[in-house]
Design a protein around this motif. Sequence first.
Motif, PDB file in Angstrom:
ATOM      1  N   THR A  98       0.833  -1.206   0.000  1.00 36.39           N
ATOM      2  CA  THR A  98       0.000   0.000   0.000  1.00 36.39           C
ATOM      3  C   THR A  98       0.868   1.255   0.000  1.00 36.39           C
ATOM      4  O   THR A  98       0.621   2.195  -0.766  1.00 36.39           O
ATOM      5  CB  THR A  98      -0.916   0.003   1.231  1.00 36.39           C
ATOM      6  N   TRP A 118       4.077   5.851  -5.564  1.00 35.87           N
ATOM      7  CA  TRP A 118       4.160   6.000  -7.005  1.00 35.87           C
ATOM      8  C   TRP A 118       2.944   6.657  -7.619  1.00 35.87           C
ATOM      9  O   TRP A 118       3.010   7.134  -8.757  1.00 35.87           O
ATOM     10  CB  TRP A 118       4.438   4.656  -7.665  1.00 35.87           C
ATOM     11  N   LYS A 119       1.825   6.744  -6.915  1.00 38.78           N
ATOM     12  CA  LYS A 119       0.651   7.448  -7.442  1.00 38.78           C
ATOM     13  C   LYS A 119       0.970   8.923  -7.680  1.00 38.78           C
ATOM     14  O   LYS A 119       0.445   9.544  -8.593  1.00 38.78           O
ATOM     15  CB  LYS A 119      -0.526   7.327  -6.480  1.00 38.78           C
ATOM     16  N   LYS A 120       1.827   9.462  -6.835  1.00 37.31           N
ATOM     17  CA  LYS A 120       2.191  10.867  -6.982  1.00 37.31           C
ATOM     18  C   LYS A 120       2.941  11.107  -8.290  1.00 37.31           C
ATOM     19  O   LYS A 120       2.790  12.136  -8.927  1.00 37.31           O
ATOM     20  CB  LYS A 120       3.061  11.295  -5.796  1.00 37.31           C
ATOM     21  N   SER A 166       2.493   1.683  -3.446  1.00 37.20           N
ATOM     22  CA  SER A 166       1.582   2.182  -4.484  1.00 37.20           C
ATOM     23  C   SER A 166       1.221   3.645  -4.235  1.00 37.20           C
ATOM     24  O   SER A 166       1.114   4.425  -5.181  1.00 37.20           O
ATOM     25  CB  SER A 166       0.324   1.331  -4.550  1.00 37.20           C
ATOM     26  N   ASP A 167       1.058   4.049  -2.971  1.00 36.56           N
ATOM     27  CA  ASP A 167       0.764   5.453  -2.671  1.00 36.56           C
ATOM     28  C   ASP A 167       1.921   6.354  -3.088  1.00 36.56           C
ATOM     29  O   ASP A 167       1.714   7.470  -3.565  1.00 36.56           O
ATOM     30  CB  ASP A 167       0.484   5.638  -1.177  1.00 36.56           C
ATOM     31  N   ASP A 204       3.016   8.931 -11.061  1.00 38.31           N
ATOM     32  CA  ASP A 204       2.379   8.360 -12.247  1.00 38.31           C
ATOM     33  C   ASP A 204       1.284   9.296 -12.745  1.00 38.31           C
ATOM     34  O   ASP A 204       0.108   9.099 -12.507  1.00 38.31           O
ATOM     35  CB  ASP A 204       1.794   6.972 -11.952  1.00 38.31           C
ATOM     36  N   LYS A 205       1.682  10.319 -13.416  1.00 39.28           N
ATOM     37  CA  LYS A 205       0.750  11.304 -13.953  1.00 39.28           C
ATOM     38  C   LYS A 205       0.705  11.162 -15.472  1.00 39.28           C
ATOM     39  O   LYS A 205       1.686  10.781 -16.110  1.00 39.28           O
ATOM     40  CB  LYS A 205       1.193  12.724 -13.606  1.00 39.28           C
TER      41      LYS A 205
END
Length: 146
Positions: free
Chosen positions: A73, A79-81, A76-77, A83-84
């Motif tokens: 978790t 890399w969410k920042k 993934s949090d 992965d634009k």
Amino acid sequence: MNTADCHQILGVQAGASQKEIKNAYRQLSLKYHPDRNKDDSDGSRFKKVSEAYQQLRSEEKKRDKISESEVATKYSDFWKKYDKTPNEEFHFGPNFAEFRRDFGAKAEQNYEHNQEKEGSPMLTHIILYGGLGAMALWIILSTILK
């Protein structure tokens, strides 16, 4: 064996730190070790102390262990920042303007690579030959003292 029994066997309070538990275990294991304590021939007291310590250690490790789902978790949090999509604007934070500074360099200045004064090889020679001398001395002394 529950934790209350383990704490009672080791003689520490319920909220004792890991350092206190370890010190209590060391003292009791030295006291009740079968090689030192001839009264207890089968080492039952030593076995109880060791078992209690291992139980408390395993529970401490379970508490400190991060589960694999938590790690996934957090990963993934993170890399969410980043992965634009290309259309979205990416913000580095409030100091992005600092990236655009020229860092004191002027484009019209000529820069030559060898502007710094060349270092003296004297220190390099001292370190190299001093190390070789120390190694030779060590080899000579080790063969003499054998």
